[in-house]
Design an enzyme around this catalytic site. Structure first.
Site, PDB file in Angstrom:
ATOM      1  N   CYS A 114       0.814  -1.223   0.000  1.00  0.00           N
ATOM      2  CA  CYS A 114       0.000   0.000   0.000  1.00  0.00           C
ATOM      3  C   CYS A 114       0.844   1.268   0.000  1.00  0.00           C
ATOM      4  O   CYS A 114       0.340   2.350  -0.297  1.00  0.00           O
ATOM      5  CB  CYS A 114      -0.931   0.003   1.204  1.00  0.00           C
ATOM      6  SG  CYS A 114      -2.012  -1.420   1.231  1.00  0.00           S
ATOM      7  N   HIS A 256      -3.503   7.059   3.711  1.00  0.00           N
ATOM      8  CA  HIS A 256      -3.883   5.803   3.051  1.00  0.00           C
ATOM      9  C   HIS A 256      -5.323   5.457   3.431  1.00  0.00           C
ATOM     10  O   HIS A 256      -5.690   5.494   4.605  1.00  0.00           O
ATOM     11  CB  HIS A 256      -2.921   4.705   3.520  1.00  0.00           C
ATOM     12  CG  HIS A 256      -3.267   3.347   3.029  1.00  0.00           C
ATOM     13  ND1 HIS A 256      -3.652   3.092   1.732  1.00  0.00           N
ATOM     14  CD2 HIS A 256      -3.281   2.145   3.664  1.00  0.00           C
ATOM     15  CE1 HIS A 256      -3.887   1.803   1.591  1.00  0.00           C
ATOM     16  NE2 HIS A 256      -3.679   1.205   2.742  1.00  0.00           N
ATOM     17  N   ASN A 286     -10.294  -0.108   0.224  1.00  0.00           N
ATOM     18  CA  ASN A 286      -8.828  -0.009   0.202  1.00  0.00           C
ATOM     19  C   ASN A 286      -8.324  -0.501  -1.158  1.00  0.00           C
ATOM     20  O   ASN A 286      -8.384  -1.701  -1.441  1.00  0.00           O
ATOM     21  CB  ASN A 286      -8.271  -0.861   1.348  1.00  0.00           C
ATOM     22  CG  ASN A 286      -6.752  -0.822   1.434  1.00  0.00           C
ATOM     23  OD1 ASN A 286      -6.073  -0.298   0.545  1.00  0.00           O
ATOM     24  ND2 ASN A 286      -6.210  -1.376   2.506  1.00  0.00           N
TER      25      ASN A 286
HETATM   26  O1  UT7 Z   1      -3.591  -1.454   3.749  1.00  0.00           O
HETATM   27  C1  UT7 Z   1      -3.500  -2.091   4.966  1.00  0.00           C
HETATM   28  C2  UT7 Z   1      -4.435  -3.253   4.916  1.00  0.00           C
HETATM   29  N1  UT7 Z   1      -5.172  -3.600   6.045  1.00  0.00           N
HETATM   30  C3  UT7 Z   1      -5.733  -2.783   6.950  1.00  0.00           C
HETATM   31  O2  UT7 Z   1      -5.582  -1.611   6.967  1.00  0.00           O
HETATM   32  C4  UT7 Z   1      -6.607  -3.434   7.977  1.00  0.00           C
HETATM   33  C5  UT7 Z   1      -6.447  -2.838   9.341  1.00  0.00           C
HETATM   34  N2  UT7 Z   1      -7.394  -3.424  10.262  1.00  0.00           N
HETATM   35  C6  UT7 Z   1      -8.699  -3.102  10.256  1.00  0.00           C
HETATM   36  O3  UT7 Z   1      -9.160  -2.292   9.451  1.00  0.00           O
HETATM   37  C7  UT7 Z   1      -9.579  -3.732  11.309  1.00  0.00           C
HETATM   38  O4  UT7 Z   1      -8.775  -4.440  12.208  1.00  0.00           O
HETATM   39  C8  UT7 Z   1     -10.654  -4.662  10.708  1.00  0.00           C
HETATM   40  C9  UT7 Z   1     -11.709  -3.834   9.991  1.00  0.00           C
HETATM   41  C10 UT7 Z   1     -10.042  -5.662   9.751  1.00  0.00           C
HETATM   42  C11 UT7 Z   1     -11.363  -5.431  11.810  1.00  0.00           C
HETATM   43  O5  UT7 Z   1     -11.896  -4.531  12.770  1.00  0.00           O
HETATM   44  P1  UT7 Z   1     -11.643  -4.767  14.334  1.00  0.00           P
HETATM   45  O6  UT7 Z   1     -12.418  -3.739  15.027  1.00  0.00           O
HETATM   46  O7  UT7 Z   1     -10.159  -4.827  14.541  1.00  0.00           O
HETATM   47  O8  UT7 Z   1     -12.350  -6.156  14.550  1.00  0.00           O
HETATM   48  P2  UT7 Z   1     -11.703  -7.518  15.088  1.00  0.00           P
HETATM   49  O9  UT7 Z   1     -10.745  -8.071  14.076  1.00  0.00           O
HETATM   50  O10 UT7 Z   1     -11.229  -7.299  16.466  1.00  0.00           O
HETATM   51  O11 UT7 Z   1     -12.988  -8.430  15.088  1.00  0.00           O
HETATM   52  C12 UT7 Z   1     -14.085  -8.161  15.939  1.00  0.00           C
HETATM   53  C13 UT7 Z   1     -15.184  -9.172  15.637  1.00  0.00           C
HETATM   54  C14 UT7 Z   1     -14.689 -10.617  15.576  1.00  0.00           C
HETATM   55  O12 UT7 Z   1     -15.654 -11.430  16.156  1.00  0.00           O
HETATM   56  P3  UT7 Z   1     -15.459 -11.979  17.671  1.00  0.00           P
HETATM   57  O13 UT7 Z   1     -14.174 -12.753  17.656  1.00  0.00           O
HETATM   58  O14 UT7 Z   1     -15.394 -10.742  18.522  1.00  0.00           O
HETATM   59  O15 UT7 Z   1     -16.672 -12.808  17.867  1.00  0.00           O
HETATM   60  C15 UT7 Z   1     -14.633 -10.906  14.101  1.00  0.00           C
HETATM   61  O16 UT7 Z   1     -14.820 -12.253  13.792  1.00  0.00           O
HETATM   62  O17 UT7 Z   1     -15.778  -8.896  14.371  1.00  0.00           O
HETATM   63  C16 UT7 Z   1     -15.798 -10.094  13.584  1.00  0.00           C
HETATM   64  N3  UT7 Z   1     -15.715  -9.746  12.179  1.00  0.00           N
HETATM   65  C17 UT7 Z   1     -16.786  -9.466  11.421  1.00  0.00           C
HETATM   66  N4  UT7 Z   1     -18.109  -9.439  11.697  1.00  0.00           N
HETATM   67  C18 UT7 Z   1     -18.942  -9.084  10.704  1.00  0.00           C
HETATM   68  C19 UT7 Z   1     -14.591  -9.617  11.431  1.00  0.00           C
HETATM   69  N5  UT7 Z   1     -14.937  -9.256  10.169  1.00  0.00           N
HETATM   70  C20 UT7 Z   1     -16.286  -9.163  10.145  1.00  0.00           C
HETATM   71  C21 UT7 Z   1     -17.227  -8.833   9.151  1.00  0.00           C
HETATM   72  N6  UT7 Z   1     -18.531  -8.798   9.464  1.00  0.00           N
HETATM   73  N7  UT7 Z   1     -16.855  -8.504   7.897  1.00  0.00           N
END
Ligand code: UT7
Length: 329
Positions: A114, A256, A286
């Site tokens: 990225c 970004h 993204n």
């Molecule tokens: O260019 C760089 C590329 N990547 C990034 O920039 C990504 C950076 N990270 C993020 O944007 C965030 O960490 C995410 C959007 C990927 C995830 O958000 P988060 O607030 O960090 O959520 P989490 O990973 O802590 O997950 C929270 C919950 C989990 O469920 P449990 O374990 O609490 O039951 C996940 O399984 O949300 C769940 N979850 C979803 N639920 C509904 C993860 N993805 C989804 C989804 N829909 N798409």
């Protein structure tokens, strides 16, 4: 006379097909509400199956060439930042060269995830101020839909396809790239943090790898989130220090576009008011190496960034890689 590298023209191209959060609700166990709250993304663009990164990049480059009022034969170098090249080789930059008819250019790809577009700008800046080159095309382009695991809700809701391009040209006016900084930390080159395990020399694409979806993006979202929020403000502050400017001088911050929460956290840490922080992650998701140049082009087209404005671009990505560029338009 001191030479500067100016942005003579920009262009962007997004595929027409829109994939909304509601469409994703039908594909994986997710909801529009979750995606909006956690990422700020509402929809993203998806390229048709027969469209490659160079196709999007050629569209964007033609617009940048037109806006810079130059002829493609004036371009001396083409740098395409991408992690979704058309083929492993030849480079995507060579396909772009053919597509735009830039007969006099050398062409190569940049792999910095990225952060790739700002890596390209940094290189172009060095090559131009040293007097070696006068006109360089820098492109950020991605077709992510082929490398996304459409069954993995943790990643498939985040990414989109698109390309942006800039003509970087020598000038003696004190404008364009005022300061630039890129960095990386290979200690984080962990495929489980962010990357694609199969398809390179370490792990070929075997039927076993395909069964395990190892040719698709793997990511530890929470860790990547924390790193982005820490690294981007540090990179931005570094170019401000280099240029001996303060954050209050900035007219527009373009971080970004990965996640609205990351964008807002970066703006807040830097002390930039929300109205000066550019956001279009809601529309395109993204697009990796393309996000900041698509956003810069859009900001220019829509009058949010005007000639004379001071614009601060900042990115981070897999590798880890990061970069920041301070631009006087
Ligand atoms: O260019 C760089 C590329 N990547 C990034 O920039 C990504 C950076 N990270 C993020 O944007 C965030 O960490 C995410 C959007 C990927 C995830 O958000 P988060 O607030 O960090 O959520 P989490 O990973 O802590 O997950 C929270 C919950 C989990 O469920 P449990 O374990 O609490 O039951 C996940 O399984 O949300 C769940 N979850 C979803 N639920 C509904 C993860 N993805 C989804 C989804 N829909 N798409």
């Amino acid at each position: 006379m001191k030479r500067y590298a100016a942005i003579a023209g920009t262009g962007a191209y997004l595929p027409e097909t829109v994939l909304t959060n509601f469409d994703l609700e039908k594909m994986v166990d997710t909801s529009d509400e979750w995606i909006r709250q956690r990422t700020g993304i509402v929809e993203r663009r998806i390229a048709d199956a027969d469209v490659a990164t160079s196709d999007l990049s050629v569209h964007a480059s033609r617009l940048a060439i037109k806006n810079a009022h130059i002829d493609p034969i004036d371009i001396e170098m083409i740098l395409v930042a991408t992690v979704t090249p058309d083929t492993v080789f030849p480079s995507t930059a060579c396909y772009v060269q053919q597509g735009i008819g830039a007969k006099n250019a050398s062409a190569m790809d940049i792999s910095a995830a990225c952060a790739g577009f700002l890596y390209g700008l940094d290189l172009a800046n060095g090559l131009i101020i040293s007097g070696q080159y006068n006109t360089i095309l820098v492109v950020g382009g991605e077709v992510f839909n082929n490398i996304v695991d459409w069954e993995d809700r943790n990643t498939c809701v985040l990414f989109g396809d698109g390309a942006g391009a800039a003509i970087v040209q020598a000038t003696e006016e004190p404008k364009g790239i005022l300061a630039s900084y890129i960095g990386s930390d290979g200690d984080y080159a962990d495929i489980n943090l962010l990357g694609i395990p199969a398809g390179g020399s370490r792990m070929p694409v075997t039927s076993d790898a395909l069964d395990k979806n190892l040719n698709k993006i793997q990511m530890n979202g929470r860790e990547v989130f924390k790193l982005g929020v820490r690294l981007m403000p540090e990179a931005a502050q570094r170019v401000l220090r280099k240029a001996e400017m303060s954050i209050d001088d900035i007219d527009l911050l373009i971080p970004h576009q990965a996640n609205l929460r990351i964008i807002e956290a970066v703006g807040d840490r830097l002390g930039v008011p929300r109205e000066k922080v550019y956001v279009n992650v809601d529309k395109y998701g993204n697009t990796s190496a393309a996000t900041v140049i698509i956003a810069l082009d859009e900001a220019i087209r829509q009058g949010h960034a005007k000639p004379g404005d001071l614009v601060l671009l900042v990115t981070f990505g897999a590798g880890l890689t990061w970069g920041s560029t301070l631009l006087r338009l």
